[in-house]
Enzyme design. Structure first.
Site, PDB file in Angstrom:
ATOM      1  N   ASP A  38      -6.170  -5.208   5.915  1.00 13.95           N
ATOM      2  CA  ASP A  38      -7.288  -4.671   5.146  1.00 13.95           C
ATOM      3  C   ASP A  38      -8.321  -5.777   4.927  1.00 13.95           C
ATOM      4  OD1 ASP A  38      -8.830  -3.062   3.565  1.00 13.95           O
ATOM      5  OD2 ASP A  38      -7.513  -3.131   1.825  1.00 13.95           O
ATOM      6  N   LYS A  45       2.126 -13.932   6.267  1.00 16.15           N
ATOM      7  CA  LYS A  45       2.269 -14.973   5.243  1.00 16.15           C
ATOM      8  C   LYS A  45       3.772 -15.194   5.072  1.00 16.15           C
ATOM      9  CE  LYS A  45       0.418 -17.519   1.976  1.00 16.15           C
ATOM     10  NZ  LYS A  45      -0.236 -18.778   2.286  1.00 16.15           N
ATOM     11  N   TYR A  68       0.795  -1.223   0.000  1.00 15.82           N
ATOM     12  CA  TYR A  68       0.000   0.000   0.000  1.00 15.82           C
ATOM     13  C   TYR A  68       0.828   1.274   0.000  1.00 15.82           C
ATOM     14  CZ  TYR A  68      -4.575  -2.071   0.757  1.00 15.82           C
ATOM     15  OH  TYR A  68      -5.746  -2.739   0.615  1.00 15.82           O
ATOM     16  N   ASP A 120      -3.805 -17.080   5.450  1.00 12.91           N
ATOM     17  CA  ASP A 120      -4.912 -17.778   4.776  1.00 12.91           C
ATOM     18  C   ASP A 120      -5.667 -18.676   5.744  1.00 12.91           C
ATOM     19  OD1 ASP A 120      -2.438 -18.963   4.724  1.00 12.91           O
ATOM     20  OD2 ASP A 120      -2.723 -20.020   2.839  1.00 12.91           O
TER      21      ASP A 120
END
Ligand code: NAP
Length: 401
Positions: A290, A215, A148, A266
């Protein structure tokens, strides 16, 4: 006028602080007024008049444009620089064209690096979950780093060509010519300042667990580093308050200790649905944060009841999670609860938690009594109250508590 001061991450709050408010666009003015009424009542009741917020309006968005010909006038910027705490109604931002987001401009001005969203089920609201009462999470999303940052180049730009060439010449990495490029950056300092904020919040609020979301199994040096640097802060700066999952080795968490663990992103998306009770405070880098914020929000069934905050070391902006809902503007039909929730977070950061607790109880009671706005009434099969009348009910409940 008394200002809130900031020192070493702590808020120094006088008994009569000046707090700025921006009414916002669309439903903003109605829900902002409703929220201020509820907040003022709660503060008055909780502190018997010894504390009081002095609200000061500053203009932004449509109202500023009409009155000053500028959506974010200089005098608003000056007041924000000076007072640094803002309750903000939603502001519209056009997609792909037009003016720049005032929301983002305020975040950048005050370096509000943490986006904070509590997601707690309110009994009585229709939710997609079987046991929604198990949902009580608060997400700390890093707001300034990651993909971002906006370091992005269209595939046929000179910049993209230069980067592809550099990768080929210097790093022996071949990237196809039809490839757009975005760069993911996660820094130690930015990871550690939000970790500090989340840990401090979790300790002060006596939360049970902080889960670092990442992740890092795939993106080792960005998301993996986020995990590592977050643990560093937890272990080095909160050693006497926390225990890590690794250190526990399957034993129960000692009484009074905060558990710190980490989970792969995930996996978390399915687990917040299948066992939401496993999550409490979630600490996430920007992009994961987000996504998980909205996914978690969906668990409790209604976007109109979610509030959030943007916090930095030198200020904070508090708001509803939803937008301007233009179809309800000026009709006294909007639910002000999201805005009230945002304002409750403000009270918590001010250390005025007793007032916030009164509001919690009033909201729970209004839903139990089926005194709600149309967005909830339509699922409950009951008649509805207008925005203003709903705020009046909450104020009455608080005054009689
Ligand atoms: P939205 O304003 O959140 O509204 C989408 C729908 O959510 C509404 O049509 C309504 O659904 C429901 N809703 C949202 N808030 C509600 C409330 N308080 N009470 C009752 N129902 C509510 O999303 P949007 O239409 O995508 O965005 C409109 C504008 O808001 C855009 O310009 C966007 O940029 C801006 N925005 C600003 C902020 C911010 O200032 N932080 C955040 C998000 C969006 P039903 O139709 O089902 O009743």
């Amino acid at each position: 006028m008394a200002k809130i001061k900031f020192q070493n991450g702590k808020w120094d709050v006088p008994s009569n602080p000046t707090i700025l408010y921006i009414e916002g666009d669309g439903i903003g003015p109605e829900i902002t007024r409703a929220a201020m009424k509820v907040i003022d009542t709660a503060v008055r009741v909780a502190y018997s008049g010894s504390r009081q917020i002095e609200w000061k309006e500053v203009l932004a968005g449509d109202k500023a444009n009409q009155e000053k010909g500028d959506r974010f006038p200089q005098e608003t910027k000056d007041a924000i620089e000076e007072y640094r705490v803002i309750l903000k109604g939603p502001l519209q931002t056009p997609i792909g064209k037009g003016w720049k987001s005032v929301n983002v401009a305020i975040r950048l001005m005050l370096d509000l690096y943490a986006n904070i969203r509590p997601v707690r089920y309110i009994n009585g609201i229709e939710s997609p979950l079987k046991n929604p009462e198990k949902v009580d999470m608060i997400i700390f999303r890093e707001n300034t780093d990651d993909l971002y940052r906006g370091i992005e180049y269209i595939y046929d730009s000179n910049e993209a060509k230069m980067i592809r060439q550099f990768m080929k010449d210097k790093l022996n990495v071949e990237i196809e010519e039809d490839t757009g490029i975005g760069i993911k950056v996660i820094s130690r300092a930015k990871t550690q300042r939000i970790t500090r904020l989340a840990m401090r919040y979790a300790v002060e609020k006596k939360r049970k667990k902080v889960t670092i979301m990442h992740k890092g199994n795939v993106m080792k040096y960005t998301e993996g580093a986020f995990r590592e640097w977050a643990y560093e802060v937890a272990k080095n700066e909160f050693a006497d308050r926390i225990v890590t999952e690794d250190a526990l080795q399957g034993n129960p968490v000692p009484t009074g200790k905060l558990l710190v663990n980490d989970r792969i992103a995930d996996n978390m998306f399915q687990q917040i649905i299948t066992r939401p009770e496993s999550y409490d405070v979630i600490l996430a880098p920007n992009l994961n944060g987000d996504y998980i914020s909205d996914a978690a929000g969906a668990l409790i069934g209604d976007i109109g009841v979610l509030g959030g905050a943007n916090i930095g070391d030198l200020g904070g902006m508090f708001e509803a999670v939803h937008g301007t809902a233009p179809k309800y503007a000026g009709k006294n039909l909007a639910n002000p609860t999201g805005m009230i929730r945002g304002a409750q977070l403000m009270l918590e950061f001010m250390g005025w938690k007793e007032a916030s607790q009164l509001i919690d109880r009033a909201i729970d009671r209004s839903i139990a009594d089926k005194k709600v706005t149309q967005d909830l009434a339509r699922y409950m099969g009951v008649g509805y109250l207008g925005t203003k009348e709903y705020a009046d009910v909450l104020a009455q409940y608080i005054a009689s508590s």
